[in-house]
Design a protein around this motif. Sequence first.
Motif, mmCIF file in Angstrom:
data_model
loop_
_atom_site.group_PDB
_atom_site.id
_atom_site.type_symbol
_atom_site.label_atom_id
_atom_site.label_comp_id
_atom_site.label_asym_id
_atom_site.label_seq_id
_atom_site.Cartn_x
_atom_site.Cartn_y
_atom_site.Cartn_z
ATOM 1 N N ALA A 54 0.836 -1.206 0.000
ATOM 2 C CA ALA A 54 0.000 0.000 0.000
ATOM 3 C C ALA A 54 0.866 1.251 0.000
ATOM 4 N N GLY A 55 1.944 1.231 0.767
ATOM 5 C CA GLY A 55 2.861 2.368 0.814
ATOM 6 C C GLY A 55 3.514 2.632 -0.536
ATOM 7 N N MET A 56 3.919 1.572 -1.201
ATOM 8 C CA MET A 56 4.552 1.735 -2.516
ATOM 9 C C MET A 56 3.556 2.241 -3.557
ATOM 10 N N LEU A 57 2.340 1.719 -3.505
ATOM 11 C CA LEU A 57 1.319 2.180 -4.442
ATOM 12 C C LEU A 57 0.955 3.649 -4.161
ATOM 13 N N ALA A 58 0.893 4.007 -2.896
ATOM 14 C CA ALA A 58 0.636 5.410 -2.545
ATOM 15 C C ALA A 58 1.787 6.296 -3.037
ATOM 16 N N GLY A 59 3.002 5.800 -2.887
ATOM 17 C CA GLY A 59 4.167 6.550 -3.383
ATOM 18 C C GLY A 59 4.124 6.733 -4.889
ATOM 19 N N ALA A 60 3.661 5.723 -5.606
ATOM 20 C CA ALA A 60 3.550 5.816 -7.065
ATOM 21 C C ALA A 60 2.548 6.890 -7.465
ATOM 22 N N VAL A 61 1.475 7.025 -6.690
ATOM 23 C CA VAL A 61 0.466 8.045 -6.968
ATOM 24 C C VAL A 61 0.970 9.426 -6.542
ATOM 25 N N ALA A 62 1.632 9.490 -5.395
ATOM 26 C CA ALA A 62 2.073 10.775 -4.839
ATOM 27 C C ALA A 62 3.287 11.346 -5.560
ATOM 28 N N PHE A 63 4.141 10.502 -6.129
ATOM 29 C CA PHE A 63 5.386 10.995 -6.723
ATOM 30 C C PHE A 63 5.167 12.053 -7.799
ATOM 31 N N PRO A 64 4.303 11.858 -8.804
ATOM 32 C CA PRO A 64 4.128 12.905 -9.817
ATOM 33 C C PRO A 64 3.637 14.232 -9.224
ATOM 34 N N VAL A 65 2.766 14.142 -8.226
ATOM 35 C CA VAL A 65 2.269 15.356 -7.575
ATOM 36 C C VAL A 65 3.399 16.046 -6.827
ATOM 37 N N ALA A 66 4.190 15.289 -6.096
ATOM 38 C CA ALA A 66 5.311 15.853 -5.346
ATOM 39 C C ALA A 66 6.362 16.433 -6.282
ATOM 40 N N LEU A 67 6.607 15.765 -7.390
ATOM 41 C CA LEU A 67 7.587 16.273 -8.354
ATOM 42 C C LEU A 67 7.125 17.599 -8.948
#
Length: 161
Positions: A54-67
């Motif tokens: 779940a953490g990795m999938l959340a990171g995959a979603v959050a990364f483009p927004v954070a970038l």
Amino acid sequence: MDFTVEYTPTRDEVARALGQGVKRQLSALRVALPAILVLAGAACAAMGGIGLAAGMLAGAVAFPVALTWAINRAARRQLAYLCVPTTLRVTGDGYECRTDQYTTALNWSMFGNIVNTPEFWLFFIGKQCAAFLPRRAFDPDQQAALDAHFAARRSTGPSVT
């Protein structure tokens, strides 16, 4: 080709140019990291590590927004420096950018890639976006001259897209 123009870049314009440049610069990372996180998350889920998955999938979603946020933040730090009355002198060899705070002269030969967009010319050294020129600063004849110059460079030298 030898012309001089004066313009003042807007905050939004500078942010868009820097954003477009950095997004092109980081395009492989923008795709690869979320894909790796999704694959690793799926592997963790298959092995029973639901929390980690779940953490990795959340990171995959959050990364483009954070970038995107990080790119915009970096651009905002440069706005006061870049959003001032500017004089550009463009020649066949390169261009000079003058403000009350700085003068920069760049030769076209230093750029390995020049990307034409509807709003800007983005200049890359290697994979790094190093500079930009806004099309709106130039009249249609000057824009045509620059497009022709960059097209000629494309056929004889480094990439211009």
